[in-house]
Design an enzyme around this catalytic site. Structure first.
Site, PDB file in Angstrom:
ATOM      1  N   CYS A  94      20.920  -3.776  32.106  1.00  0.00           N
ATOM      2  CA  CYS A  94      19.807  -3.089  31.445  1.00  0.00           C
ATOM      3  C   CYS A  94      19.783  -3.441  29.949  1.00  0.00           C
ATOM      4  CB  CYS A  94      19.829  -1.594  31.705  1.00  0.00           C
ATOM      5  SG  CYS A  94      18.226  -0.815  31.358  1.00  0.00           S
ATOM      6  N   HIS A 172      20.036  -0.972  37.370  1.00  0.00           N
ATOM      7  CA  HIS A 172      21.320  -0.280  37.180  1.00  0.00           C
ATOM      8  C   HIS A 172      22.089  -0.165  38.505  1.00  0.00           C
ATOM      9  CE1 HIS A 172      21.162   1.263  33.022  1.00  0.00           C
ATOM     10  NE2 HIS A 172      19.868   1.398  33.206  1.00  0.00           N
ATOM     11  N   GLU A 174      25.073   0.479  38.820  1.00  0.00           N
ATOM     12  CA  GLU A 174      26.093   1.524  38.648  1.00  0.00           C
ATOM     13  C   GLU A 174      25.516   2.932  38.837  1.00  0.00           C
ATOM     14  OE1 GLU A 174      24.388   1.318  34.462  1.00  0.00           O
ATOM     15  OE2 GLU A 174      24.451   0.122  36.296  1.00  0.00           O
TER      16      GLU A 174
END
Length: 227
Positions: A94, A172, A174
């Site tokens: 990002c 993202h 994560e």
């Protein structure tokens, strides 16, 4: 293999007790791949002494834009260029994706069509891959060294590779869906259009391809290629 996590931001304070900071999220994402981790709060101007202090670097997301005036941004750009020149692998997520592009000659800007939040689907080397996103900025002009490896109609430069030295992703991997939903409540209201937040919640239970992207990140660090 030791990976240095360069933290360029932090989750909302009210979410950190349950979900941890971004360094923990990435350690969890890459668990089982044999990495050790060291964390540096570069947003707070805590930088490694050298680009060779770790075997690879991972730059996190941030609430900041790469073109904003913050003391850590020019120093981080210089670090990216030094690591690239030294052939130390970097992964950017990002904001990390954006700051790397900017540091190496690309351009980042707010996308005229607005936000991407929640589950997004990308054409990823011929496969349809779904992961969570949270961004309004995009890489709108990529550096000469960058090659596109994932894209969508909304985000042309969704994932980039640079000469087997850098791998970056706009979305993202994560962020699990639960955390993304909580982020919508804490940072989305009044900022992201309500229709997009409603769509995020409507698709929150659909599967995402987190393990696939985690495997690609791990493979890139270890083997300098995507798989």
């Amino acid at each position: 293999m030791k990976i240095g996590i360069l933290q360029t931001g932090h989750p909302p304070d009210q979410l950190r007790p349950d979900y941890g900071d971004y360094d923990r999220m990435f350690a969890d994402l890459l668990d089982g791949h044999g990495f050790a981790f060291a964390s540096y709060d570069v947003e707070g101007m805590v930088f490694p002494k050298s680009v060779t202090d770790c075997d690879g670097w991972l730059i996190t997301g941030s609430r900041h834009s790469s073109y904003e005036d913050h003391p850590f941004i020019p120093r981080l750009e210089a670090f990216v260029r030094a690591a690239y020149a030294a052939d130390v692998p970097i992964v950017g997520i990002c904001f990390g994706h954006q700051i790397i592009a900017q540091a190496l000659g690309g351009r980042v800007a707010k996308y005229p069509q607005g936000w991407a939040v929640g589950r997004q689907t990308y054409d990823w080397q011929g496969k349809q891959v779904a992961i969570n996103a949270w961004h309004q900025d995009q890489v709108i002009a990529r550096p000469a060294a960058a090659t596109v490896c994932a894209s969508s109609a909304f985000c042309e430069n969704a994932a980039l590779v640079y000469d087997k030295r850098i791998f970056t992703v706009q979305a993202h991997p994560e962020f699990d869906s639960e955390f993304t939903g909580k982020l919508a409540q804490t940072r989305g209201k009044g900022v992201v259009p309500q229709a997009l937040l409603d769509q995020l919640h409507a698709t929150q239970d659909l599967p995402i391809d987190t393990p696939l992207v985690a495997h690609q990140i791990a493979t890139f660090f270890k083997e300098r290629r995507l798989q």
